[in-house]
Design an enzyme around this catalytic site. Structure first.
Site, PDB file in Angstrom:
ATOM      1  N   GLN A 159      36.889  27.460  34.375  1.00  0.00           N
ATOM      2  CA  GLN A 159      36.641  26.114  34.708  1.00  0.00           C
ATOM      3  C   GLN A 159      36.682  25.147  33.137  1.00  0.00           C
ATOM      4  OE1 GLN A 159      35.330  24.928  37.923  1.00  0.00           O
ATOM      5  NE2 GLN A 159      35.400  22.754  37.286  1.00  0.00           N
ATOM      6  N   PHE A 160      37.728  24.844  32.924  1.00  0.00           N
ATOM      7  CA  PHE A 160      37.737  24.400  31.355  1.00  0.00           C
ATOM      8  C   PHE A 160      36.983  23.025  31.334  1.00  0.00           C
ATOM      9  CE2 PHE A 160      41.240  22.062  33.434  1.00  0.00           C
ATOM     10  CZ  PHE A 160      41.218  20.721  32.596  1.00  0.00           C
ATOM     11  N   THR A 161      36.774  22.395  32.636  1.00  0.00           N
ATOM     12  CA  THR A 161      36.217  21.105  32.612  1.00  0.00           C
ATOM     13  C   THR A 161      34.541  21.276  32.280  1.00  0.00           C
ATOM     14  OG1 THR A 161      35.775  21.317  34.947  1.00  0.00           O
ATOM     15  CG2 THR A 161      37.542  20.119  34.429  1.00  0.00           C
TER      16      THR A 161
END
Length: 144
Positions: free
Chosen positions: A77-79
């Site tokens: 989850q890069f966010t």
């Protein structure tokens, strides 16, 4: 590295309508983000994050996944490194590039498995649909 760990009573992740990872019953859904520069101490950071996630006492009766033999569903989850302090559009500049992040996500999963945990995953970089039944809800932020 940063993770959002949620105590769940089942969770799954789908890609293109197909379930690619799922856990049943008590366990942890882990959304895992990697920051730019985390690759410099990659192996040590991955091992530390895996240990924290495996031994985190979030399950019923203050047990950990290690204590209960509970599974983990790990989803990249890069966010988690989105910066929303300015304007209305998040900045992703603090997130690691895919070529740095993917090996670290894989290293955390490998370290969890080496320690004896059952781990399911999503597909790195894919458009995923994550479903879970939160238990509590009990959700914490874990950082290394």
């Amino acid at each position: 590295m940063r993770a959002v760990a949620a105590r769940v009573d089942g969770a799954s992740v789908e890609v293109d309508g197909t379930v690619v990872g799922a856990i049943e019953g008590e366990g942890l859904l882990v959304l895992l983000g990697v920051a730019a520069g985390d690759g410099e101490n990659g192996a040590a950071s991955a091992a530390r994050m895996a240990r924290k996630l495996r031994e985190l006492r979030l399950l019923a009766g203050e047990r950990s996944c290690a204590d209960a033999g509970a599974p983990l569903l790990v989803v990249s989850q890069f966010t988690l490194y989105g910066d929303t302090r300015k304007g209305r559009r998040p900045s992703w500049s603090a997130a690691a590039r895919p070529e740095e992040a993917e090996p670290l996500v894989d290293a955390v999963v490998a370290a969890l498995r080496e320690a004896g945990s059952h781990v399911e995953t999503g597909i790195f970089g894919a458009d995923m649909r994550v479903s879970s039944v939160n238990d509590g809800p009990f959700t914490v932020l874990v950082e290394t």
